[in-house]
Design a protein around this motif. Structure first.
Motif, PDB file in Angstrom:
ATOM      1  N   ARG A   1       0.812  -1.418   0.059  1.00  0.00           N
ATOM      2  CA  ARG A   1       0.024  -0.047  -0.050  1.00  0.00           C
ATOM      3  C   ARG A   1       0.914   1.246  -0.181  1.00  0.00           C
ATOM      4  O   ARG A   1       0.518   2.121  -0.509  1.00  0.00           O
ATOM      5  CB  ARG A   1      -1.041  -0.119   1.305  1.00  0.00           C
TER       6      ARG A   1
ATOM      7  N   ALA B   1     -13.284   6.100  -5.856  1.00  0.00           N
ATOM      8  CA  ALA B   1     -14.206   5.117  -5.134  1.00  0.00           C
ATOM      9  C   ALA B   1     -15.514   5.810  -5.151  1.00  0.00           C
ATOM     10  O   ALA B   1     -16.052   5.882  -3.773  1.00  0.00           O
ATOM     11  CB  ALA B   1     -13.769   4.651  -3.644  1.00  0.00           C
TER      12      ALA B   1
ATOM     13  N   ASP C   1      -2.477   7.496  -3.582  1.00  0.00           N
ATOM     14  CA  ASP C   1      -3.809   7.487  -3.095  1.00  0.00           C
ATOM     15  C   ASP C   1      -5.050   7.679  -4.411  1.00  0.00           C
ATOM     16  O   ASP C   1      -4.956   9.042  -4.599  1.00  0.00           O
ATOM     17  CB  ASP C   1      -4.076   8.439  -1.992  1.00  0.00           C
TER      18      ASP C   1
ATOM     19  N   SER D   1      -8.090   6.833  -3.940  1.00  0.00           N
ATOM     20  CA  SER D   1      -9.585   6.772  -3.098  1.00  0.00           C
ATOM     21  C   SER D   1     -10.518   7.611  -3.449  1.00  0.00           C
ATOM     22  O   SER D   1     -11.743   7.505  -3.440  1.00  0.00           O
ATOM     23  CB  SER D   1      -9.413   6.952  -1.402  1.00  0.00           C
ATOM     24  N   THR D   2     -10.168   8.713  -4.315  1.00  0.00           N
ATOM     25  CA  THR D   2     -11.165   9.792  -4.846  1.00  0.00           C
ATOM     26  C   THR D   2     -11.922   9.388  -5.860  1.00  0.00           C
ATOM     27  O   THR D   2     -12.999   9.428  -6.145  1.00  0.00           O
ATOM     28  CB  THR D   2     -10.526  10.970  -5.469  1.00  0.00           C
TER      29      THR D   2
ATOM     30  N   TYR E   1     -16.459   1.236 -10.963  1.00  0.00           N
ATOM     31  CA  TYR E   1     -16.403   1.043  -9.251  1.00  0.00           C
ATOM     32  C   TYR E   1     -17.923   0.796  -9.114  1.00  0.00           C
ATOM     33  O   TYR E   1     -19.009   1.623  -9.364  1.00  0.00           O
ATOM     34  CB  TYR E   1     -15.781   1.870  -8.671  1.00  0.00           C
TER      35      TYR E   1
ATOM     36  N   MET F   1      -7.023   2.394  -4.472  1.00  0.00           N
ATOM     37  CA  MET F   1      -8.410   2.939  -4.439  1.00  0.00           C
ATOM     38  C   MET F   1      -8.859   2.599  -2.747  1.00  0.00           C
ATOM     39  O   MET F   1      -9.526   3.247  -2.326  1.00  0.00           O
ATOM     40  CB  MET F   1      -9.590   2.633  -5.085  1.00  0.00           C
ATOM     41  N   GLY F   2      -8.213   1.554  -2.169  1.00  0.00           N
ATOM     42  CA  GLY F   2      -8.508   1.137  -0.804  1.00  0.00           C
ATOM     43  C   GLY F   2      -9.678   0.511  -0.874  1.00  0.00           C
ATOM     44  O   GLY F   2     -10.701   0.642  -0.072  1.00  0.00           O
ATOM     45  N   VAL F   3     -10.118  -0.383  -1.933  1.00  0.00           N
ATOM     46  CA  VAL F   3     -11.584  -1.113  -2.020  1.00  0.00           C
ATOM     47  C   VAL F   3     -11.147  -2.598  -2.126  1.00  0.00           C
ATOM     48  O   VAL F   3      -9.927  -2.841  -2.669  1.00  0.00           O
ATOM     49  CB  VAL F   3     -12.394  -0.493  -3.098  1.00  0.00           C
TER      50      VAL F   3
END
Length: 91
Positions: free
Chosen positions: A6, A16, A11, A13-14, A89, A67-69
Motif C-alpha cells: 500500500r 471510489a 492514493d 480513493s477519490t 466501481y 483505491m482502498g477497495v
C-alpha cells in the motif's frame, strides 16, 4: 504476482464513487508493479503477461489496492484485449 504494498501506491480513493468509470493505460510484462498518475492519466505497469486475463486481474488488484477497495468491486467494462481499459466501481 506479489500483492502490491500500500505504501508504494498513490492514493486513488477519490475514484471510489459508485458508478465511477476509471480509465487506465496498462503496460504488461513490466519490470515491477506500479501506478503513475501524470496529468490526470492513470498508467499502470504490471509484471503479469497478457495471457488468459492474467494482466487484467493484476491491474484490477493493484488498482483496487490504490483505491482502498476490494478487487471484486471493480469490473472491467471496456478494453479486455487493449492497453487502454475502463473499470467501473460498484459499491
Amino acid at each position: 504476482m506479489a500483492k502490491p504494498k500500500r505504501r508504494d501506491l498513490p492514493d486513488l480513493s477519490t475514484y471510489a464513487n459508485s458508478g465511477a468509470a476509471i480509465s487506465v493505460r496498462v503496460t504488461p510484462k513490466a519490470a515491477k508493479d506500479r501506478i503513475v498518475v501524470e496529468d490526470g492519466v492513470i498508467r499502470i505497469n504490471v509484471t503479469a503477461a497478457p495471457e488468459n486475463g492474467k494482466a487484467n486481474e493484476a491491474v484490477r488488484s493493484i488498482l483496487a489496492a490504490a483505491m482502498g477497495v476490494a478487487p471484486s468491486k471493480l469490473t472491467l467494462k471496456r478494453g479486455q484485449t487493449s492497453r487502454d481499459k475502463v473499470f467501473v466501481y460498484a459499491s
